[in-house]
Enzyme design. Sequence first.
Site, short mmCIF file in Angstrom:
data_model
loop_
_atom_site.label_atom_id
_atom_site.label_comp_id
_atom_site.label_asym_id
_atom_site.label_seq_id
_atom_site.Cartn_x
_atom_site.Cartn_y
_atom_site.Cartn_z
CE1 TYR A 134 4.41 2.11 -8.10
CE2 TYR A 134 4.78 -0.14 -7.36
CZ TYR A 134 4.34 1.15 -7.12
OH TYR A 134 3.83 1.48 -5.89
CD GLU A 193 4.11 2.84 1.48
OE1 GLU A 193 4.15 2.91 0.24
OE2 GLU A 193 4.65 1.94 2.16
CG ASN A 219 1.98 -3.81 0.38
OD1 ASN A 219 1.38 -3.40 -0.60
ND2 ASN A 219 3.31 -3.69 0.52
CD GLU A 220 4.92 -4.75 -3.35
OE1 GLU A 220 6.08 -4.71 -2.91
OE2 GLU A 220 4.55 -4.06 -4.32
CD GLN A 235 2.86 5.96 -2.21
OE1 GLN A 235 2.67 6.72 -1.28
NE2 GLN A 235 3.55 4.82 -2.05
CD GLU A 269 1.96 -0.52 -3.85
OE1 GLU A 269 3.09 -0.40 -4.37
OE2 GLU A 269 1.77 -0.92 -2.69
O1 AHR Z 1 4.74 2.63 -3.57
C1 AHR Z 1 5.98 2.36 -3.02
C2 AHR Z 1 6.17 0.89 -2.67
O2 AHR Z 1 6.12 0.10 -3.80
C3 AHR Z 1 5.13 0.28 -1.77
O3 AHR Z 1 5.36 0.55 -0.43
C4 AHR Z 1 5.28 -1.17 -2.04
O4 AHR Z 1 4.10 -1.89 -1.82
C5 AHR Z 1 5.72 -1.20 -3.49
O5 AHR Z 1 6.75 -2.06 -3.71
#
Ligand code: AHR
Length: 543
Positions: free
Chosen positions: A291, A67, A214-215, A396, A347
């Site tokens: 995550y 990103e 995205n999201e 990332q 992600e």
């Molecule tokens: O990876 C960091 C952020 O986490 C991304 O920009 C977003 O899509 C997610 O919430």
Amino acid sequence: MIFRSRYPALFLGVHMSLGHIRLFFTVSVLLSVSVPPLMAQKPVHLTIDASKPGAKIDRNLFGQFAENLGHGLYEGIWVGPDSPIPNIRGIRKDVVSALQALKVPNVRWPGGCFADQYHWRKGIGPAAQRPATLNSAWGGVVDTNAFGTDEFMDFIQQIGSQAYVSANVGSGSPQEAAEWMEYMTAAAPTELEKERTANGHPAPYTVGFLGIGNESWDCGGNMSAEFYLSQLKIYSRFVENDNPSQKSTNQMLKIAVGPGTPTTEWTETIMKAWQHHSWSWNIDGLSVHWYTVPNGWPPSTSSTGFGLEDYSKSLKATLFMEEFLRKQETVMDQYDPQKKIALVVDEWGAWHAPLPGSNPSFLVQQNSLRDAILASLNLNIFARHADRVRMANIAQMINVLQAMILTDKEKMVLTPTYYLFKMYLPFQDATFVPVAFDAGTYKQGTTLLPQLDAVAAKDVSGNLWLEITNLDPGKTVEIEADITGIMLKSAKGEMLTAPAVDSVNTFEVPNAVVPRPASASVKDGRLELKLAPGSVTVISLKP
Ligand code: AHR
């Protein structure tokens, strides 16, 4: 922080009593000196059934995410053609050669939250004429736009990967996204094709994947599932890949936004509509984000100097991925029993507290043996769900969150997660093979975990591979494995471990956590293997 309320406190660890804390410190001190087998235990027996192949472990499960955030692109990849740091057309050589060795199947760009504020036109043409903009998603820093579409494609080609671009649904338009795709992929002499040619790129690019937003339920525009669905249909209809070589084979896959919580309403809305979709729109994948945030939001675990409580809580949190996926799969199976739509975990990874002294918006964290171990657990979960989960992107790639690579000016260091991904190379496009074993128990305070995790697979050349993770940082585990379907003659492989679970690679000491030869042997067709405490091992098994 925009993500504060995203993850419910599903996996908060239970606090330890004072007595336990004392025990924890004792063990931790021992571990930082050496890795002694604290207690002998009977060998664990594994059975690999090579005669019962399962789903393909898609190579795209080993994808990455780059990103425009902090020093992920700028400094991590892009240093500019005039930099004293060795580069090819502005892209650093050391990073490219490290990534080539990982055979990265796809790279997601430009975001993340950044994608829904990115306007591609600002990042093409002569560098001096590109406008400076603000990266309001990540710290409000000035973005020179020097790294734009053509630079990303150059990077992708240099590392030998595939482009996964995320279209701006939040603040862009279907027209803007359609023109971006035409700029990238048109072969016919349209105005945009001519513009790309004038910018030095006559051949159309290959775009493997298109993410539609995205999201969108949060940073991508805070949309309801129904509102997003209406946008999805329009983008899916009008954002076309024009590259003639991608018309019949190698078609670009379109990926819809899915949820980032274990709830299923969003997935239900998209999948229910998809079940009866007309000719005018379609999708190939549904993206989910999950995550590992051991103490919930905001991320608070330190990425360095932590102890076994944080370690075990992190692994506990990461194992929730299994349930998270299963929930989404149950809904998808209802509307798509043939599994045409891939579940795309684009992600995932450990999200720790920002390193002290770093810009908190840049999401800088160190990367330890713990992170490599938790990556192995996630990759194994993906492999076990490979019939539906066919793509994933660790967050990332460089200098951000659970990174493969850290850089500081001309210096570069490869993280334990980098080496873990390298060890998993044989699993790219391999065929899942069932492995049966007693996972045992690793108890840390009140946190209960399996002691072992394992996957096996046959690679594209038919060779058999076994991966075993020993989660327990206090015990050596002896393994005996029988393989149905082949008469085993030789076994060799590598083990990733370190003196402590918080061991890291630094610019000064880059080889603290690197794979070393594993102690594997074959006796009467049976594999015998010794797993160090807190380790990941990958073994090649040959008849
Ligand atoms: O990876 C960091 C952020 O986490 C991304 O920009 C977003 O899509 C997610 O919430």
